[in-house]
Design a protein around this motif. Structure first.
Motif, mmCIF file in Angstrom:
data_model
loop_
_atom_site.group_PDB
_atom_site.id
_atom_site.type_symbol
_atom_site.label_atom_id
_atom_site.label_comp_id
_atom_site.label_asym_id
_atom_site.label_seq_id
_atom_site.Cartn_x
_atom_site.Cartn_y
_atom_site.Cartn_z
ATOM 1 N N PRO A 83 0.807 -1.233 0.000
ATOM 2 C CA PRO A 83 0.000 0.000 0.000
ATOM 3 C C PRO A 83 0.838 1.281 0.000
ATOM 4 C CG PRO A 83 0.009 -0.977 2.193
ATOM 5 C CD PRO A 83 0.685 -1.963 1.279
ATOM 6 N N GLN A 84 2.049 1.189 0.553
ATOM 7 C CA GLN A 84 2.893 2.385 0.660
ATOM 8 C C GLN A 84 3.369 2.892 -0.700
ATOM 9 O OE1 GLN A 84 3.694 -0.752 1.331
ATOM 10 N NE2 GLN A 84 5.893 -1.062 1.698
ATOM 11 N N PHE A 85 3.202 2.050 -1.753
ATOM 12 C CA PHE A 85 3.650 2.437 -3.096
ATOM 13 C C PHE A 85 2.490 2.833 -4.012
ATOM 14 C CE2 PHE A 85 6.768 -0.815 -1.582
ATOM 15 C CZ PHE A 85 7.748 0.097 -1.224
ATOM 16 N N ARG A 86 1.327 3.122 -3.412
ATOM 17 C CA ARG A 86 0.151 3.600 -4.154
ATOM 18 C C ARG A 86 -0.124 2.712 -5.381
ATOM 19 N NH1 ARG A 86 3.981 7.211 -3.105
ATOM 20 N NH2 ARG A 86 3.595 8.788 -1.526
ATOM 21 N N LYS A 114 13.879 2.492 -5.853
ATOM 22 C CA LYS A 114 14.444 1.246 -5.322
ATOM 23 C C LYS A 114 13.655 0.709 -4.135
ATOM 24 C CE LYS A 114 17.678 0.352 -8.140
ATOM 25 N NZ LYS A 114 17.504 -0.832 -8.976
ATOM 26 N N SER A 115 12.768 1.521 -3.561
ATOM 27 C CA SER A 115 12.077 1.118 -2.337
ATOM 28 C C SER A 115 11.163 -0.088 -2.545
ATOM 29 C CB SER A 115 11.285 2.288 -1.750
ATOM 30 O OG SER A 115 10.401 2.827 -2.715
ATOM 31 N N ALA A 116 10.525 -0.194 -3.726
ATOM 32 C CA ALA A 116 9.648 -1.345 -3.993
ATOM 33 C C ALA A 116 10.474 -2.625 -4.055
ATOM 34 C CB ALA A 116 8.889 -1.136 -5.299
ATOM 35 N N GLU A 117 11.633 -2.532 -4.688
ATOM 36 C CA GLU A 117 12.514 -3.693 -4.788
ATOM 37 C C GLU A 117 12.980 -4.139 -3.401
ATOM 38 O OE1 GLU A 117 16.102 -4.920 -7.823
ATOM 39 O OE2 GLU A 117 15.176 -2.947 -8.041
ATOM 40 N N ILE A 118 13.326 -3.174 -2.568
ATOM 41 C CA ILE A 118 13.766 -3.484 -1.202
ATOM 42 C C ILE A 118 12.642 -4.170 -0.421
ATOM 43 C CG2 ILE A 118 14.434 -2.417 1.010
ATOM 44 C CD1 ILE A 118 15.905 -0.269 -0.796
ATOM 45 N N ALA A 119 11.398 -3.691 -0.624
ATOM 46 C CA ALA A 119 10.243 -4.288 0.071
ATOM 47 C C ALA A 119 10.067 -5.755 -0.320
ATOM 48 C CB ALA A 119 8.974 -3.506 -0.238
ATOM 49 N N LEU A 120 10.248 -6.076 -1.610
ATOM 50 C CA LEU A 120 10.130 -7.467 -2.050
ATOM 51 C C LEU A 120 11.229 -8.329 -1.440
ATOM 52 C CD1 LEU A 120 9.205 -7.190 -5.852
ATOM 53 C CD2 LEU A 120 7.679 -7.513 -3.906
ATOM 54 N N ILE A 121 12.449 -7.798 -1.386
ATOM 55 C CA ILE A 121 13.573 -8.534 -0.795
ATOM 56 C C ILE A 121 13.296 -8.812 0.685
ATOM 57 C CG2 ILE A 121 16.025 -8.361 -0.141
ATOM 58 C CD1 ILE A 121 16.355 -6.671 -2.793
ATOM 59 N N HIS A 123 10.490 -9.179 2.072
ATOM 60 C CA HIS A 123 9.423 -10.182 2.195
ATOM 61 C C HIS A 123 9.818 -11.520 1.558
ATOM 62 C CE1 HIS A 123 6.978 -6.563 3.051
ATOM 63 N NE2 HIS A 123 6.259 -7.400 3.773
ATOM 64 N N ASN A 124 11.112 -11.651 1.220
ATOM 65 C CA ASN A 124 11.632 -12.896 0.617
ATOM 66 C C ASN A 124 10.881 -13.303 -0.645
ATOM 67 O OD1 ASN A 124 13.613 -13.324 2.673
ATOM 68 N ND2 ASN A 124 11.954 -14.015 4.024
ATOM 69 N N VAL A 125 10.515 -12.320 -1.460
ATOM 70 C CA VAL A 125 9.811 -12.588 -2.719
ATOM 71 C C VAL A 125 10.846 -12.721 -3.846
ATOM 72 C CG1 VAL A 125 8.186 -11.665 -4.430
ATOM 73 C CG2 VAL A 125 7.744 -11.347 -1.981
ATOM 74 N N ASP A 126 10.786 -13.843 -4.563
ATOM 75 C CA ASP A 126 11.661 -14.018 -5.729
ATOM 76 C C ASP A 126 11.077 -13.224 -6.897
ATOM 77 O OD1 ASP A 126 13.571 -15.695 -4.626
ATOM 78 O OD2 ASP A 126 12.336 -17.476 -4.952
ATOM 79 N N TYR A 127 11.877 -12.391 -7.501
ATOM 80 C CA TYR A 127 11.401 -11.595 -8.628
ATOM 81 C C TYR A 127 12.532 -11.414 -9.621
ATOM 82 C CZ TYR A 127 14.100 -7.788 -6.628
ATOM 83 O OH TYR A 127 15.143 -7.028 -6.154
ATOM 84 N N GLU A 128 12.138 -10.999 -10.818
ATOM 85 C CA GLU A 128 13.134 -10.740 -11.860
ATOM 86 C C GLU A 128 12.962 -9.296 -12.341
ATOM 87 O OE1 GLU A 128 14.057 -12.166 -16.402
ATOM 88 O OE2 GLU A 128 13.071 -13.594 -15.072
ATOM 89 N N PRO A 129 13.988 -8.447 -12.178
ATOM 90 C CA PRO A 129 13.866 -7.077 -12.665
ATOM 91 C C PRO A 129 14.132 -7.003 -14.168
ATOM 92 C CG PRO A 129 15.967 -7.366 -11.546
ATOM 93 C CD PRO A 129 15.263 -8.690 -11.509
ATOM 94 N N ARG A 130 13.356 -6.191 -14.861
ATOM 95 C CA ARG A 130 13.615 -5.961 -16.284
ATOM 96 C C ARG A 130 13.143 -4.558 -16.623
ATOM 97 N NH1 ARG A 130 9.033 -8.125 -19.539
ATOM 98 N NH2 ARG A 130 7.339 -8.474 -18.092
ATOM 99 N N THR A 131 13.524 -4.099 -17.784
ATOM 100 C CA THR A 131 13.123 -2.766 -18.229
ATOM 101 C C THR A 131 12.101 -2.893 -19.343
ATOM 102 O OG1 THR A 131 15.314 -1.917 -17.669
ATOM 103 C CG2 THR A 131 13.967 -0.558 -19.106
ATOM 104 N N VAL A 132 10.979 -2.177 -19.215
ATOM 105 C CA VAL A 132 9.915 -2.205 -20.222
ATOM 106 C C VAL A 132 9.508 -0.774 -20.556
ATOM 107 C CG1 VAL A 132 9.039 -4.445 -19.429
ATOM 108 C CG2 VAL A 132 8.081 -2.349 -18.469
ATOM 109 N N GLU A 141 11.124 0.315 -14.743
ATOM 110 C CA GLU A 141 11.529 -0.995 -14.240
ATOM 111 C C GLU A 141 10.287 -1.812 -13.926
ATOM 112 O OE1 GLU A 141 14.917 -2.881 -11.383
ATOM 113 O OE2 GLU A 141 13.830 -1.159 -10.583
ATOM 114 N N ALA A 142 10.313 -3.063 -14.321
ATOM 115 C CA ALA A 142 9.242 -4.006 -13.980
ATOM 116 C C ALA A 142 9.838 -5.096 -13.103
ATOM 117 C CB ALA A 142 8.630 -4.601 -15.240
ATOM 118 N N LEU A 143 9.212 -5.346 -11.972
ATOM 119 C CA LEU A 143 9.627 -6.426 -11.083
ATOM 120 C C LEU A 143 8.647 -7.567 -11.311
ATOM 121 C CD1 LEU A 143 10.138 -4.169 -7.914
ATOM 122 C CD2 LEU A 143 11.820 -4.731 -9.692
#
Length: 200
Positions: A83-86, A114-121, A123-132, A141-143
């Motif tokens: 929710p913090q990322f609207r 970078k804050s969204a990426e840090i939040a996923l880390i 929460h131990n969420v596996d994700y793949e960053p890419r550019t779209v 950036e798309a996570l």
């Protein structure tokens, strides 16, 4: 009257619904399948969306509303986690043309990219960053991650598109059809309630 564009749209709609292809990819593959030259003018996204709705009405009317509801519910789970990322839901799940083959696209509007990426880390969420390419026309950036959708017994792609907080103002302008191109948590909940009421 059937024009070449509408034939491409109809062929592409099958690929979108049956294979979960994104619109651009589906249009290019449809033209290739039809043996058309690479420079052939392709239908617009609005025309393809109309063809997708026609295809769903013809071939998926019994199953699609259930699949759409399951995907919207899963989208709400991820929106509630961030929710913090609207978060705003976009794409086929928001517009109502999604099926079990569709991915979920959630747009985040962050003060710090970078804050969204840090939040996923955290929460131990596996994700793949890419550019779209984002809705602003620039790169974002798309996570991308996979999430289990229990009602469908499927693993669904969830793509978190990271935008600057300042992009939010432009994100809420209506599209060519006068619709909101994305919706927040409350708007998605409202859609689900109205869908349930229409089925009664």
């Amino acid at each position: 009257m059937h024009t070449l564009k509408s034939e491409i749209a109809a062929t592409a709609a099958t690929l979108v619904v049956e294979e979960g292809l994104e619109y651009g990819q589906a249009k290019r593959r449809a033209a290739k399948q039809m043996g058309l030259p690479t420079r052939t003018e392709l239908p617009g996204n609005d025309e393809l969306e109309d063809a997708v709705r026609d295809y769903i009405a013809l071939f998926c009317a019994d199953t699609q509303p259930i699949e759409l509801a399951a995907l919207r519910a899963l989208a709400l789970v991820w929106m509630a986690r961030l929710p913090q990322f609207r978060p705003y839901l976009g794409g086929a799940v928001w517009h109502g043309t999604a099926t079990r083959r569709s991915d979920i696209y959630i747009q985040l509007f962050c003060d710090d990219s970078k804050s969204a990426e840090i939040a996923l880390i955290e929460h131990n969420v596996d994700y793949e960053p890419r550019t779209v390419t984002g809705f602003t026309g620039g790169n974002v950036e798309a996570l991308s991650l996979r999430s289990v959708c229990k009602p469908l017994n499927e693993t669904v792609g969830v793509h978190l598109m990271v935008y600057d907080h300042d992009d939010l103002r432009g994100a809420l302008r209506v599209d060519a059809k006068g619709r909101k191109p994305r919706g927040d948590f409350a708007a998605v909940q409202k859609l689900m309630v109205s869908s349930l009421e229409s089925e009664k």
